[in-house]
Design an enzyme around this catalytic site. Structure first.
Site, PDB file in Angstrom:
ATOM      1  N   LYS A  10       0.807  -1.213   0.000  1.00 37.75           N
ATOM      2  CA  LYS A  10       0.000   0.000   0.000  1.00 37.75           C
ATOM      3  C   LYS A  10       0.851   1.280   0.000  1.00 37.75           C
ATOM      4  O   LYS A  10       2.058   1.240   0.263  1.00 37.75           O
ATOM      5  CB  LYS A  10      -0.904  -0.021   1.233  1.00 37.75           C
ATOM      6  CG  LYS A  10      -1.977  -1.105   1.203  1.00 37.75           C
ATOM      7  CD  LYS A  10      -2.744  -1.011   2.514  1.00 37.75           C
ATOM      8  CE  LYS A  10      -3.937  -1.904   2.561  1.00 37.75           C
ATOM      9  NZ  LYS A  10      -4.625  -1.763   3.862  1.00 37.75           N
ATOM     10  N   TYR A  50     -12.654  -1.711  -2.140  1.00 32.86           N
ATOM     11  CA  TYR A  50     -13.183  -1.677  -0.777  1.00 32.86           C
ATOM     12  C   TYR A  50     -14.713  -1.690  -0.736  1.00 32.86           C
ATOM     13  O   TYR A  50     -15.299  -1.246   0.265  1.00 32.86           O
ATOM     14  CB  TYR A  50     -12.630  -0.447  -0.046  1.00 32.86           C
ATOM     15  CG  TYR A  50     -11.207  -0.638   0.450  1.00 32.86           C
ATOM     16  CD1 TYR A  50     -10.843  -1.787   1.156  1.00 32.86           C
ATOM     17  CD2 TYR A  50     -10.235   0.327   0.227  1.00 32.86           C
ATOM     18  CE1 TYR A  50      -9.549  -1.965   1.614  1.00 32.86           C
ATOM     19  CE2 TYR A  50      -8.926   0.145   0.684  1.00 32.86           C
ATOM     20  CZ  TYR A  50      -8.601  -0.995   1.378  1.00 32.86           C
ATOM     21  OH  TYR A  50      -7.312  -1.173   1.837  1.00 32.86           O
ATOM     22  N   ASN A 113      -1.509   0.312   7.050  1.00 33.58           N
ATOM     23  CA  ASN A 113      -0.996  -0.969   7.538  1.00 33.58           C
ATOM     24  C   ASN A 113      -0.184  -1.767   6.508  1.00 33.58           C
ATOM     25  O   ASN A 113      -0.150  -2.986   6.549  1.00 33.58           O
ATOM     26  CB  ASN A 113      -2.125  -1.794   8.179  1.00 33.58           C
ATOM     27  CG  ASN A 113      -3.216  -2.137   7.198  1.00 33.58           C
ATOM     28  OD1 ASN A 113      -3.166  -1.727   6.054  1.00 33.58           O
ATOM     29  ND2 ASN A 113      -4.194  -2.892   7.637  1.00 33.58           N
ATOM     30  N   HIS A 116      -2.170  -5.326   1.880  1.00 39.35           N
ATOM     31  CA  HIS A 116      -3.513  -5.920   1.844  1.00 39.35           C
ATOM     32  C   HIS A 116      -3.383  -7.286   1.195  1.00 39.35           C
ATOM     33  O   HIS A 116      -2.575  -7.457   0.289  1.00 39.35           O
ATOM     34  CB  HIS A 116      -4.466  -5.067   0.992  1.00 39.35           C
ATOM     35  CG  HIS A 116      -5.720  -5.796   0.626  1.00 39.35           C
ATOM     36  ND1 HIS A 116      -6.830  -5.836   1.432  1.00 39.35           N
ATOM     37  CD2 HIS A 116      -6.014  -6.580  -0.455  1.00 39.35           C
ATOM     38  CE1 HIS A 116      -7.758  -6.594   0.871  1.00 39.35           C
ATOM     39  NE2 HIS A 116      -7.288  -7.062  -0.275  1.00 39.35           N
ATOM     40  N   GLU A 127     -10.782  -9.664  -6.527  1.00 43.05           N
ATOM     41  CA  GLU A 127      -9.752  -8.615  -6.451  1.00 43.05           C
ATOM     42  C   GLU A 127      -8.713  -8.748  -7.568  1.00 43.05           C
ATOM     43  O   GLU A 127      -8.213  -7.754  -8.078  1.00 43.05           O
ATOM     44  CB  GLU A 127      -9.088  -8.651  -5.065  1.00 43.05           C
ATOM     45  CG  GLU A 127     -10.076  -8.234  -3.976  1.00 43.05           C
ATOM     46  CD  GLU A 127      -9.563  -8.425  -2.563  1.00 43.05           C
ATOM     47  OE1 GLU A 127      -8.405  -8.871  -2.385  1.00 43.05           O
ATOM     48  OE2 GLU A 127     -10.329  -8.136  -1.620  1.00 43.05           O
TER      49      GLU A 127
HETATM   50  P1  CMP Z   1      -7.150  -4.178   4.387  1.00 43.73           P
HETATM   51  O1  CMP Z   1      -6.583  -5.530   4.650  1.00 43.73           O
HETATM   52  O2  CMP Z   1      -6.664  -3.432   3.205  1.00 43.73           O
HETATM   53  O3  CMP Z   1      -8.742  -4.320   4.250  1.00 43.73           O
HETATM   54  C1  CMP Z   1      -9.651  -3.436   4.812  1.00 43.73           C
HETATM   55  C2  CMP Z   1      -8.990  -2.277   5.464  1.00 43.73           C
HETATM   56  O4  CMP Z   1      -9.827  -1.505   6.241  1.00 43.73           O
HETATM   57  C3  CMP Z   1      -7.945  -2.796   6.405  1.00 43.73           C
HETATM   58  O5  CMP Z   1      -6.861  -3.276   5.668  1.00 43.73           O
HETATM   59  C4  CMP Z   1      -7.678  -1.576   7.263  1.00 43.73           C
HETATM   60  O6  CMP Z   1      -6.675  -0.755   6.713  1.00 43.73           O
HETATM   61  C5  CMP Z   1      -9.006  -0.858   7.205  1.00 43.73           C
HETATM   62  N1  CMP Z   1      -9.699  -0.909   8.461  1.00 43.73           N
HETATM   63  C6  CMP Z   1     -10.332  -1.958   8.992  1.00 43.73           C
HETATM   64  N2  CMP Z   1     -10.900  -1.611  10.168  1.00 43.73           N
HETATM   65  C7  CMP Z   1     -10.618  -0.307  10.356  1.00 43.73           C
HETATM   66  C8  CMP Z   1     -10.936   0.626  11.363  1.00 43.73           C
HETATM   67  N3  CMP Z   1     -11.669   0.284  12.426  1.00 43.73           N
HETATM   68  N4  CMP Z   1     -10.475   1.882  11.242  1.00 43.73           N
HETATM   69  C9  CMP Z   1      -9.742   2.226  10.156  1.00 43.73           C
HETATM   70  N5  CMP Z   1      -9.413   1.384   9.158  1.00 43.73           N
HETATM   71  C10 CMP Z   1      -9.853   0.136   9.262  1.00 43.73           C
END
Ligand code: CMP
Length: 133
Positions: A10, A50, A113, A116, A127
């Site tokens: 990311k 998303y 984070n 993904h 995806e």
């Molecule tokens: P990802 O694995 O890309 O898939 C969904 C994303 O939503 C996840 O990583 C997080 O970055 C984001 N996400 C999930 N829960 C939260 C939350 N409570 N607050 C902010 N971001 C979230």
């Protein structure tokens, strides 16, 4: 079972020059890179990716984060690759990710984070189609 999965390195990780560090974790665990590209995602692409989070309070933040700078999309292949990559990545929240997982090593927060990965065969198919057609 040999599977394929979709991984995103990311924007926060690409911005911090972590592409190589993250790829090495997958490759040294025997996973094969089948396809890979650096791409600056459009809003439409991020919203499709998303789609399941549409309506959640963090949806708009997620979309603007994913589109703020380039990311790397890749397809990995291997035995049980979908669950293995999720284990290598660690939990969504880096605070609770196991030591030496990619998120424990490199994620900044729940939103930024680093990576993904698809969470099931169905999301992997969906995806991969979104990012690679
Ligand atoms: P990802 O694995 O890309 O898939 C969904 C994303 O939503 C996840 O990583 C997080 O970055 C984001 N996400 C999930 N829960 C939260 C939350 N409570 N607050 C902010 N971001 C979230």
């Amino acid at each position: 079972m040999i599977e394929k999965t979709l991984v995103l390195i990311k924007p926060d990780a690409v911005e911090r020059n972590l592409i190589g560090n993250i790829l090495v974790e997958y490759e040294r665990n025997g996973l094969k890179v089948l396809d890979m590209k650096l791409i600056h995602a459009t809003t439409s692409l991020a919203e499709q990716h998303y789609a399941e989070h549409k309506g959640k309070p963090f949806f708009n933040r997620l979309v603007s984060y994913l589109t703020r700078s380039p990311l790397v999309a890749l397809i990995l292949e291997g035995e049980n690759v979908i669950s293995r990559v999720r284990t290598l990545n660690g939990t969504t929240d880096p605070e609770t990710s196991q030591d030496n997982t990619i998120r424990a090593l490199y994620a900044l927060s729940m939103s930024e984070n680093a990576v993904h990965a698809s969470d099931s065969k169905e999301s992997a198919d969906r995806e991969r189609a979104i990012w690679f057609g």
